[in-house]
Design an enzyme around this catalytic site. Structure first.
Site, PDB file in Angstrom:
ATOM      1  N   GLY A   8     -51.228  29.521 -71.484  1.00  0.00           N
ATOM      2  CA  GLY A   8     -50.321  29.553 -70.346  1.00  0.00           C
ATOM      3  C   GLY A   8     -49.082  28.721 -70.624  1.00  0.00           C
ATOM      4  O   GLY A   8     -48.377  28.951 -71.598  1.00  0.00           O
ATOM      5  N   ALA A  11     -44.322  29.051 -72.138  1.00  0.00           N
ATOM      6  CA  ALA A  11     -44.225  30.232 -72.998  1.00  0.00           C
ATOM      7  C   ALA A  11     -45.119  31.359 -72.504  1.00  0.00           C
ATOM      8  O   ALA A  11     -44.692  32.522 -72.420  1.00  0.00           O
ATOM      9  CB  ALA A  11     -44.586  29.855 -74.435  1.00  0.00           C
ATOM     10  N   SER A  35     -57.052  27.994 -70.095  1.00  0.00           N
ATOM     11  CA  SER A  35     -58.114  27.111 -69.634  1.00  0.00           C
ATOM     12  C   SER A  35     -57.523  25.917 -68.899  1.00  0.00           C
ATOM     13  O   SER A  35     -56.585  25.280 -69.388  1.00  0.00           O
ATOM     14  CB  SER A  35     -58.943  26.609 -70.830  1.00  0.00           C
ATOM     15  OG  SER A  35     -59.851  25.604 -70.417  1.00  0.00           O
ATOM     16  N   LYS A  74     -27.002  21.903 -64.733  1.00  0.00           N
ATOM     17  CA  LYS A  74     -26.650  21.251 -66.001  1.00  0.00           C
ATOM     18  C   LYS A  74     -25.395  21.900 -66.569  1.00  0.00           C
ATOM     19  O   LYS A  74     -25.339  23.113 -66.753  1.00  0.00           O
ATOM     20  CB  LYS A  74     -27.817  21.381 -66.992  1.00  0.00           C
ATOM     21  CG  LYS A  74     -27.513  20.847 -68.390  1.00  0.00           C
ATOM     22  CD  LYS A  74     -28.692  21.055 -69.310  1.00  0.00           C
ATOM     23  CE  LYS A  74     -28.348  20.654 -70.740  1.00  0.00           C
ATOM     24  NZ  LYS A  74     -29.474  20.856 -71.672  1.00  0.00           N
ATOM     25  N   VAL A 181     -60.869  29.962 -75.359  1.00  0.00           N
ATOM     26  CA  VAL A 181     -61.145  30.848 -76.488  1.00  0.00           C
ATOM     27  C   VAL A 181     -61.980  30.088 -77.520  1.00  0.00           C
ATOM     28  O   VAL A 181     -61.581  29.019 -77.994  1.00  0.00           O
ATOM     29  CB  VAL A 181     -59.841  31.358 -77.127  1.00  0.00           C
ATOM     30  CG1 VAL A 181     -60.147  32.170 -78.377  1.00  0.00           C
ATOM     31  CG2 VAL A 181     -59.059  32.194 -76.126  1.00  0.00           C
ATOM     32  N   LEU A 327     -44.606  26.931 -78.912  1.00  0.00           N
ATOM     33  CA  LEU A 327     -45.034  25.974 -79.930  1.00  0.00           C
ATOM     34  C   LEU A 327     -45.909  26.617 -80.996  1.00  0.00           C
ATOM     35  O   LEU A 327     -46.002  26.106 -82.112  1.00  0.00           O
ATOM     36  CB  LEU A 327     -45.781  24.812 -79.271  1.00  0.00           C
ATOM     37  CG  LEU A 327     -44.977  24.003 -78.242  1.00  0.00           C
ATOM     38  CD1 LEU A 327     -45.838  22.905 -77.642  1.00  0.00           C
ATOM     39  CD2 LEU A 327     -43.724  23.417 -78.869  1.00  0.00           C
ATOM     40  N   ILE A 340     -37.039  26.296 -74.833  1.00  0.00           N
ATOM     41  CA  ILE A 340     -37.280  27.418 -73.927  1.00  0.00           C
ATOM     42  C   ILE A 340     -36.444  28.624 -74.347  1.00  0.00           C
ATOM     43  O   ILE A 340     -36.878  29.776 -74.233  1.00  0.00           O
ATOM     44  CB  ILE A 340     -37.007  27.003 -72.472  1.00  0.00           C
ATOM     45  CG1 ILE A 340     -38.103  26.019 -72.020  1.00  0.00           C
ATOM     46  CG2 ILE A 340     -36.956  28.200 -71.541  1.00  0.00           C
ATOM     47  CD1 ILE A 340     -37.874  25.426 -70.643  1.00  0.00           C
TER      48      ILE A 340
END
Length: 492
Positions: A8, A11, A35, A74, A181, A327, A340
């Protein structure tokens, strides 16, 4: 086609919203597996303007998003102490100046600056001056005014953003499956299914690996390989801690140079994000934590936490029927708020190349990997330039200035040195304005100027540049305080 997203966080839920909105209506099925027992990194709180395009594509309402995430606006990033301990500059969003006598503003400004006939670059940037003085407005409809071209992005709470995106994704038909998993089942296409701790088997045609640094699918199962960039970007740790909110937050991110790295300061409406990126070769975790806590303004709201990372990317972002995002795909320190954006870019390229089933042709996969590698490389070079162009006295910084640099960056610096020329590669994220702000802000060497500028007498060029500054000053007066825009969000 059935898409399975593993992981989750930002990303995973960005991918879920995109596939939910675009694939589910076409008959596809999308499942996200995550999870509750696995924490996400969750400190990526600053963005760059392309996120607005991404949100528009997904039909995300800006005010609703900002209200839900504690967001603020920003206009750029202020780099403090990077070129010299007492100097700072803003890398602004948006456009700086306008063309003068057929030549770019950058070329004419460099010539005038060398002649002592122009102010520092930031004086000609509406975004830079608004950011420094705490002003903000969205672009207006009048296309002739600088106020119509305001470039902006957001600061927001990453955990709240993931929660907001989850609601959006589930509204579009994405199914969330809770579980860890424990086994990845491989098949002829690459991955056949993932098995969860409770015994559930989830099969799919296309798998999206958003499992973070663990990279369970792309590396754990498919051994995609890793391209290590620690020799160019040696920072390998970050300490993060939230603090109380500013009374009147500026619409900018602060990047503050430190003896062995740098600190970030990101103002949200309900709190401030703080972090210290550093190299463990030059500073211990305890020293870095103390340095961070000494520098925060306001009250710390939690205990500091250390994040360990390696800089680089997968040699294959797409392997078989698996694509890595976030990541799991790679990591570069958040110096220019690109984390992001790289998720967004990976998704947008994937959607353009999406196969009819989970299995894409080799030519599609090879192109995706080539495009994403090029994106990572160009961002890497921009980050390395910040370190290379420094005049700080500390050991870490002297080593960074003396270290070899990538070939592409060396060429860019050489081209700038030879007359102030800035060339942007096709599809390069950072434009001429970004490179000009960085190179001049950090006192890059430049010899001479574009000879075509001499067609306009220097006095006339200086007069036109002064007029641009006057227009920026007048436009700035029409921008209300940033706090007013934030108060409107609070009122709903």
């Amino acid at each position: 086609m059935t898409v399975v997203i593993v992981g989750g966080g930002t990303a995973g839920w960005m991918a879920a919203v995109a596939f939910g909105r675009l694939l589910v209506p076409a008959g596809g099925r999308v499942t996200l597996v995550e999870s509750d027992t696995i924490a996400t990194v969750g400190v990526g709180e600053a963005t760059i303007p392309p996120i607005r395009t991404f949100h528009a594509m997904l039909g995300i309402d800006e005010d609703a998003f900002l209200a839900a995430t504690g967001g603020s606006y920003k206009l750029g990033i202020r780099f403090e102490g990077w070129s010299h301990p007492t100097e700072s500059y803003v890398h602004p969003f948006g456009q700086i100046g306008t063309d003068i006598a057929g030549q770019s503003f950058a070329a004419q400004w460099l010539r005038a600056r060398q002649a002592g006939e122009a102010e520092a670059l930031g004086q000609y940037s509406l975004e830079a001056r608004a950011a420094e003085t705490g002003r903000f407005s969205k672009p207006i409809a009048n296309g002739d005014s600088p106020l119509s071209r305001i470039g902006y992005a957001y600061h927001f709470d990453a955990a709240r953003y993931a929660h907001f995106l989850r609601a959006q994704a589930e509204a579009h038909g994405v199914v969330r499956c809770e579980g860890m998993v424990v086994r990845v089942e491989q098949g002829p296409a690459g991955i056949a299914a993932v098995h969860l701790a409770g015994g559930t088997r989830i099969a799919g045609d296309l798998f999206i690996d958003c499992s973070g640094f663990r990279a369970l699918l792309i590396e754990g199962a498919l051994a995609a390989g890793w391209e290590d960039w620690s020799s160019w970007l040696p920072c390998d740790r970050a300490v993060a801690v939230p603090s109380s909110a500013d009374a009147a937050p500026l619409p900018l991110t602060r990047a503050i140079a430190q003896p062995a790295g740098w600190r970030w300061r990101i103002p949200l409406r309900h709190r401030t994000g703080n972090g210290h990126v550093f190299s463990s070769r030059y500073m211990s975790e305890d020293e870095a934590t103390a340095c961070l806590l000494d520098g925060i303004e306001g009250e710390a709201l939690a205990d500091p936490r250390v994040i360990r990372f390696a800089t680089g990317h997968r040699r294959r972002f797409w392997s078989g029927n698996c694509v890595a995002l976030g990541l799991a795909a790679g990591f570069m320190e958040p110096l220019e708020s690109t984390s992001i954006h790289l998720v967004q870019s990976g998704l947008q390229h994937l959607l353009r190349m999406l196969p009819g089933t989970g299995v894409a042709s080799s030519v599609v996969i090879e192109r995706y990997n080539r495009v994403m590698t090029a994106e990572f490389v160009r961002i890497r070079d921009f980050l390395v330039a910040h370190y290379h162009l420094n005049a700080r006295p500390e050991h870490f910084w002297r080593d960074r200035a003396a270290a070899p640099i990538p070939e592409g960056l060396a060429e860019k610096l050489a081209m700038f040195r030879d007359g102030g020329r800035i060339f942007r590669e096709p599809d390069e994220l950072f434009n001429e304005t970004s490179w000009l702000a960085l190179l001049t802000g950090q006192n890059a060497v430049v010899d001479g100027h574009d000879p075509l500028c001499a067609a306009l007498p220097i006095a006339r060029a200086a007069h036109r540049i002064a007029q641009i500054e006057q227009v920026v000053t007048a436009s700035l007066a029409h921008m209300p305080p940033h706090a007013d825009a934030l108060a409107r969000l609070e009122r709903g």
